[in-house]
Design a protein around this motif. Structure first.
Motif, PDB file in Angstrom:
ATOM      1  N   LYS A 259      -3.131   3.185 -13.486  1.00 37.13           N
ATOM      2  CA  LYS A 259      -2.562   2.166 -12.590  1.00 37.13           C
ATOM      3  C   LYS A 259      -3.259   0.820 -12.810  1.00 37.13           C
ATOM      4  O   LYS A 259      -2.619  -0.229 -12.781  1.00 37.13           O
TER       5      LYS A 259
ATOM      6  N   TRP B 141      -7.788  -0.518  -8.232  1.00 36.38           N
ATOM      7  CA  TRP B 141      -7.390   0.772  -8.807  1.00 36.38           C
ATOM      8  C   TRP B 141      -8.567   1.409  -9.549  1.00 36.38           C
ATOM      9  O   TRP B 141      -8.782   2.625  -9.478  1.00 36.38           O
TER      10      TRP B 141
ATOM     11  N   GLU C 259      -0.199  -0.869  -1.845  1.00 30.71           N
ATOM     12  CA  GLU C 259      -0.245  -0.574  -3.283  1.00 30.71           C
ATOM     13  C   GLU C 259       0.205  -1.737  -4.141  1.00 30.71           C
ATOM     14  O   GLU C 259      -0.373  -1.998  -5.194  1.00 30.71           O
TER      15      GLU C 259
END
Length: 187
Positions: free
Chosen positions: A77, A55, A47
């Motif tokens: 995000k 994203w 991530e």
């Protein structure tokens, strides 16, 4: 000590290159409409190393699967990862417009437009949202911007004809309807 530092740099660089490769592969699979493979590849990227594009692609895949709220989370995000990534704002705006959250849509279209003044579809979609809100003068302004950027899109002209008709400007409405007809006949 220098040797350990060099090894760490090499390992970190390898992870970064691996993430870039996975991201490029995911983008290619997304372009081929292979959404599951796109998601599988991006989920392999830690991530903390995902780009705004990663994203965004996750959001697009989730949106296609009908997981709208999860898609919105992914677009958010993307915005956090790169606040200057106009596509995240644009996709959020489209989501809000589709869900009749017009003020949120306009806010995100405006931000996308401030980051990319050359994308006619931002202005077109903003205009369509203004039409739904009944703000025809703002719709007209944005449709004109869209047409200035890309004059060969028939729908831009059709919607501007509609706006001029609603604004009781029949001659201008007819001009843009004629443009629409010419563009659709040449396709």
């Amino acid at each position: 000590m220098k040797r350990i530092f060099a090894i760490l740099i090499f390992i970190a660089g390898t992870v970064c290159f691996a993430s870039d490769d996975l991201s490029k592969q995911a983008t290619a699979f997304y372009s081929d409409n292979n959404f599951q493979k796109t998601m599988d590849l991006i989920l392999q990227i830690p991530e903390t190393e995902r780009s705004a594009q990663d994203w965004l692609l996750l959001g697009n895949v989730l949106e296609d699967k009908g997981e709208k709220e999860n898609a919105v989370f992914m677009y958010q995000k993307a915005k956090v990862t790169n606040p200057k990534y106009y596509k995240a704002y644009y996709n959020l705006a489209n989501h809000y417009a589709e869900n009749s959250q017009y003020f949120m849509a306009i806010e995100n279209y405006k931000k996308a437009a401030s980051l990319n003044k050359e994308n006619p579809y931002i202005f077109y979609n903003m205009a369509c949202t203004y039409i739904k809100m009944g703000e025809l003068k703002k719709a007209k302004t944005n449709l004109n911007k869209a047409i200035m950027l890309k004059s060969d899109v028939a729908e831009f002209h059709y919607n501007l004809a509609y706006v001029y008709k609603k604004l009781d400007k029949p001659k201008l409405a007819q001009t843009y309807l004629d443009n629409f007809n010419k563009l659709t006949q040449s396709q």
